[in-house]
Design a protein around this motif. Structure first.
Motif, short mmCIF file in Angstrom:
data_model
loop_
_atom_site.label_atom_id
_atom_site.label_comp_id
_atom_site.label_asym_id
_atom_site.label_seq_id
_atom_site.Cartn_x
_atom_site.Cartn_y
_atom_site.Cartn_z
N ASN A 66 51.57 43.96 44.00
CA ASN A 66 51.62 43.58 45.42
C ASN A 66 52.74 44.31 46.15
O ASN A 66 53.50 43.73 46.92
CB ASN A 66 51.80 42.07 45.57
CG ASN A 66 51.44 41.58 46.97
OD1 ASN A 66 50.58 42.16 47.64
ND2 ASN A 66 52.09 40.52 47.41
N THR A 80 41.26 54.36 49.16
CA THR A 80 42.12 53.82 50.19
C THR A 80 41.50 54.04 51.56
O THR A 80 40.68 54.92 51.76
CB THR A 80 43.50 54.49 50.17
OG1 THR A 80 43.33 55.88 50.45
CG2 THR A 80 44.17 54.32 48.82
N SER A 109 44.84 50.37 53.56
CA SER A 109 44.14 49.34 52.80
C SER A 109 43.99 49.82 51.36
O SER A 109 43.40 50.87 51.11
CB SER A 109 42.76 49.08 53.41
OG SER A 109 42.05 48.14 52.64
N PRO A 139 42.86 48.73 47.41
CA PRO A 139 42.19 47.72 46.57
C PRO A 139 43.20 47.00 45.68
O PRO A 139 44.16 47.60 45.21
CB PRO A 139 41.21 48.55 45.73
CG PRO A 139 41.00 49.81 46.50
CD PRO A 139 42.29 50.07 47.22
N ARG A 140 42.98 45.71 45.46
CA ARG A 140 43.91 44.92 44.66
C ARG A 140 44.09 45.51 43.26
O ARG A 140 45.18 45.43 42.68
CB ARG A 140 43.42 43.48 44.57
CG ARG A 140 44.36 42.54 43.82
CD ARG A 140 43.95 41.10 43.94
NE ARG A 140 43.96 40.66 45.33
CZ ARG A 140 43.58 39.45 45.72
NH1 ARG A 140 43.15 38.56 44.83
NH2 ARG A 140 43.63 39.11 47.00
N SER A 141 43.05 46.12 42.74
CA SER A 141 43.14 46.69 41.40
C SER A 141 44.14 47.83 41.32
O SER A 141 44.66 48.14 40.25
CB SER A 141 41.76 47.20 40.95
OG SER A 141 41.29 48.21 41.84
N HIS A 142 44.43 48.48 42.47
CA HIS A 142 45.39 49.57 42.51
C HIS A 142 46.80 49.09 42.88
O HIS A 142 47.73 49.89 42.95
CB HIS A 142 44.95 50.64 43.51
CG HIS A 142 43.77 51.45 43.04
ND1 HIS A 142 42.48 51.06 43.26
CD2 HIS A 142 43.72 52.60 42.32
CE1 HIS A 142 41.67 51.96 42.73
NE2 HIS A 142 42.38 52.89 42.16
N ASN A 143 46.95 47.80 43.17
CA ASN A 143 48.25 47.27 43.57
C ASN A 143 48.51 45.93 42.90
O ASN A 143 48.71 44.91 43.58
CB ASN A 143 48.30 47.14 45.10
CG ASN A 143 49.70 46.82 45.62
OD1 ASN A 143 50.69 46.92 44.88
ND2 ASN A 143 49.79 46.42 46.87
N PRO A 144 48.52 45.89 41.57
CA PRO A 144 48.70 44.61 40.88
C PRO A 144 50.06 43.97 41.13
O PRO A 144 50.21 42.75 41.00
CB PRO A 144 48.53 44.98 39.40
CG PRO A 144 48.85 46.45 39.34
CD PRO A 144 48.38 47.01 40.64
#
Length: 265
Positions: A194, A143, A185, A187-192
């Protein structure tokens, strides 16, 4: 506009004007002209209380406001109406109730970032608490946490910050949006799903004392209001960004408005 100038203070004329506005709305009359500096801008709240016919403490009848700086003329007119007729917790105020009303106006000032989550005073400051969404807790290497700077900061010797600090008085801001923001910030992989990376909530200055909360309890309550449903840890409190602000308030009754009205016309 001629008339009184607030210089940051909430004036009886501000609350009288709110009475004038809702009376005009109930009568179907044109909106009145303010008798104060209508162009001064503050975040503000308008509160209506109603006195019981049988005595006792007045009860809340409506309260709505905005944390952005608004010109007092437009802002008070808008939120006098919204708090009287559009607060979803209550039925709209009726003409029969007006003689039993009290109007409170709160102008919010001196928005400052606290040194830590306890750097504010009960009964003096409202708090704005931002914190990382615990559902997105990730290793620090995954992050990026930053503060979004603001160009609206000013430094004032009259700030409620500790002027004796080596760094000098705290920067102050005119509104909630002017404060530096906590930004994360992820990563998208850690926040599927959203999810929001950060959560936030605020309490006006009178809330904590009215609820009988300590500072820690108020911060914890703000985190729960912001959307966190678990047990707040000391690590979460220390990792949060807490900002503080003050409220300059005035309250007038219908009787006081009538006396002012008789002398003003």
């Amino acid at each position: 506009m001629s008339g009184s100038s607030s210089s940051g203070d909430a004036l009886p004329e501000h609350a009288y004007y709110c009475f004038e506005v809702i009376q005009a709305a109930l009568d179907g009359s044109p909106e009145p002209a303010p008798q104060f500096d209508a162009d001064e801008a503050f975040p503000l709240f308008v509160t209506w209380n109603v006195r019981s016919r049988s005595g006792g403490e007045p009860r809340l009848r409506g309260c709505i406001g905005n944390f952005e700086a608004l010109p007092l003329g437009d802002g008070l007119a808008d939120y006098a109406v919204k708090s009287a007729f559009e607060d979803g917790r209550f039925d709209p105020i009726t003409a029969k109730e007006v003689p039993r009303l009290e109007c409170g106006v709160s102008l919010l000032t001196d928005f400052e970032v606290c040194d830590d989550y306890l750097d504010w005073e009960l009964g003096t400051h409202g708090i704005y608490v931002e914190f990382v969404n615990p559902a997105l807790a990730t290793p620090s290497s995954s992050t990026s946490r930053t503060s979004t700077p603001s160009s609206t900061a000013t430094t004032s010797s009259t700030s409620s910050g500790r002027s004796g600090d080596p760094a000098g008085p705290k920067p102050t801001y005119r509104s909630l949006s002017g404060l530096p923001k906590l930004s994360l910030s992820v990563p998208r992989s850690h926040n599927p799903r959203n999810l929001r990376p950060t959560l936030h909530a605020t309490f006006l200055p009178e809330v904590a004392t009215a609820q009988g909360w300590s500072k820690v309890e108020a911060v914890d309550a703000a985190m729960r209001k912001g959307g966190f449903k678990g047990v707040v840890s000391d690590e979460m409190r220390r990792g949060a960004r807490v900002s503080r602000y003050q409220s300059r308030k005035v309250k007038v009754t219908w009787d006081e408005w009538q006396r002012w009205r008789a002398g003003a016309h």
